[in-house]
Design a protein around this motif. Structure first.
Motif, PDB file in Angstrom:
ATOM      1  N   THR A  54      56.123  -4.098  26.885  1.00 35.85           N
ATOM      2  CA  THR A  54      55.453  -2.824  27.162  1.00 35.85           C
ATOM      3  C   THR A  54      54.051  -3.141  27.659  1.00 35.85           C
ATOM      4  O   THR A  54      53.531  -4.242  27.451  1.00 35.85           O
ATOM      5  CB  THR A  54      55.374  -1.971  25.890  1.00 35.85           C
ATOM      6  OG1 THR A  54      54.528  -2.652  24.945  1.00 35.85           O
ATOM      7  CG2 THR A  54      56.751  -1.757  25.265  1.00 35.85           C
ATOM      8  N   GLU A  79      51.295  -2.247  26.457  1.00 32.14           N
ATOM      9  CA  GLU A  79      50.450  -2.549  25.314  1.00 32.14           C
ATOM     10  C   GLU A  79      50.670  -3.990  24.861  1.00 32.14           C
ATOM     11  O   GLU A  79      49.724  -4.723  24.513  1.00 32.14           O
ATOM     12  CB  GLU A  79      50.742  -1.591  24.149  1.00 32.14           C
ATOM     13  CG  GLU A  79      50.317  -0.150  24.390  1.00 32.14           C
ATOM     14  CD  GLU A  79      51.304   0.599  25.280  1.00 32.14           C
ATOM     15  OE1 GLU A  79      52.395   0.036  25.571  1.00 32.14           O
ATOM     16  OE2 GLU A  79      50.984   1.729  25.691  1.00 32.14           O
ATOM     17  N   GLU A  80      51.922  -4.438  24.855  1.00 26.56           N
ATOM     18  CA  GLU A  80      52.241  -5.809  24.439  1.00 26.56           C
ATOM     19  C   GLU A  80      51.688  -6.823  25.442  1.00 26.56           C
ATOM     20  O   GLU A  80      51.210  -7.897  25.067  1.00 26.56           O
ATOM     21  CB  GLU A  80      53.745  -5.976  24.286  1.00 26.56           C
ATOM     22  CG  GLU A  80      54.318  -5.211  23.087  1.00 26.56           C
ATOM     23  CD  GLU A  80      55.834  -5.199  23.068  1.00 26.56           C
ATOM     24  OE1 GLU A  80      56.405  -4.994  21.973  1.00 26.56           O
ATOM     25  OE2 GLU A  80      56.455  -5.389  24.138  1.00 26.56           O
TER      26      GLU A  80
END
Length: 213
Positions: free
Chosen positions: A17, A19-20
């Motif tokens: 993602t 965010e990751e």
């Protein structure tokens, strides 16, 4: 241009993602900075060690022990103002070296004394104290509160002996000592020298001791 597909992470079994991805890049950036900091520290330490080595190599050194050569007679002439009695300035043969000469005042009882320190021919220490109007406490402090073990007469002067060479107690430099009183002076010879060297010094100051009467 076609949009790049999200990176598939093996541990997750799926694409990252956003965010990751941001978290992974931040962690990698932190690890990189930490490695750089460690590298810089090691480089700085190496440079410091190199500088120390250079300084050690450049500073001149001598294998000859540093020993002061003190003119006891000259210092005694200046210190004579402290006493009406003549100060002990022994004339000693070759092999004796003076490394100290001064007036000393005891912080315990305020007794002022003329002091001269010598290195003997056997490379041992022997100090001469001439206390003015001294008291038993002053003598006891010098001799680490040890007890007399006998008496001897050297060149007409009677001395009290303190032989502490076989004791296991900490007696400092008072391994052996001689004391005597004459006029207003109390004489204390103490140190690690041999009894024969003590006898030589006691003989050298006998005229001064006799002159106190």
């Amino acid at each position: 241009m076609a949009e790049r597909a999200p990176r598939v992470v093996a541990e997750l079994g799926r694409p990252e993602t956003p965010e990751e991805t941001a978290a992974r890049k931040a962690e990698n950036s932190l690890k990189h900075r930490q490695r750089q900091t460690t590298k810089n520290l090691l480089l700085a330490l190496g440079a410091s060690l190199a500088l120390v080595v250079v300084i050690v190599l450049l500073v001149p050194r001598s294998d000859t022990p540093l020993e002061r050569d003190v003119d006891v007679a000259a210092i005694a002439e200046q210190a004579q103002i402290a006493s009406d009695d003549p100060l002990a300035v022994p004339e000693l043969p070759e092999g004796w070296r003076a490394n100290a000469a001064e007036l000393r005042t005891s912080q315990t009882d305020g007794v002022t004394a003329w002091y001269a320190g010598y290195l003997t021919p056997s490379d041992e220490y022997l100090g001469v104290y001439q206390g003015f109007d001294a008291n038993p406490t002053w003598v006891s402090e010098l001799l680490s509160r040890t007890l007399a073990t006998g008496t001897t007469t050297i060149d007409g002067v009677e001395w009290t002996i303190y032989d502490n060479r076989k004791t296991g107690d900490d007696v400092g430099n008072a391994r052996y000592a001689l004391t005597t009183e004459s006029g207003g002076s109390t004489f204390v010879l103490l140190g690690t020298a041999t009894p024969d060297e003590f006898t030589a010094l006691a003989t050298a100051i006998a005229p001064t001791v006799d002159a106190q009467d």
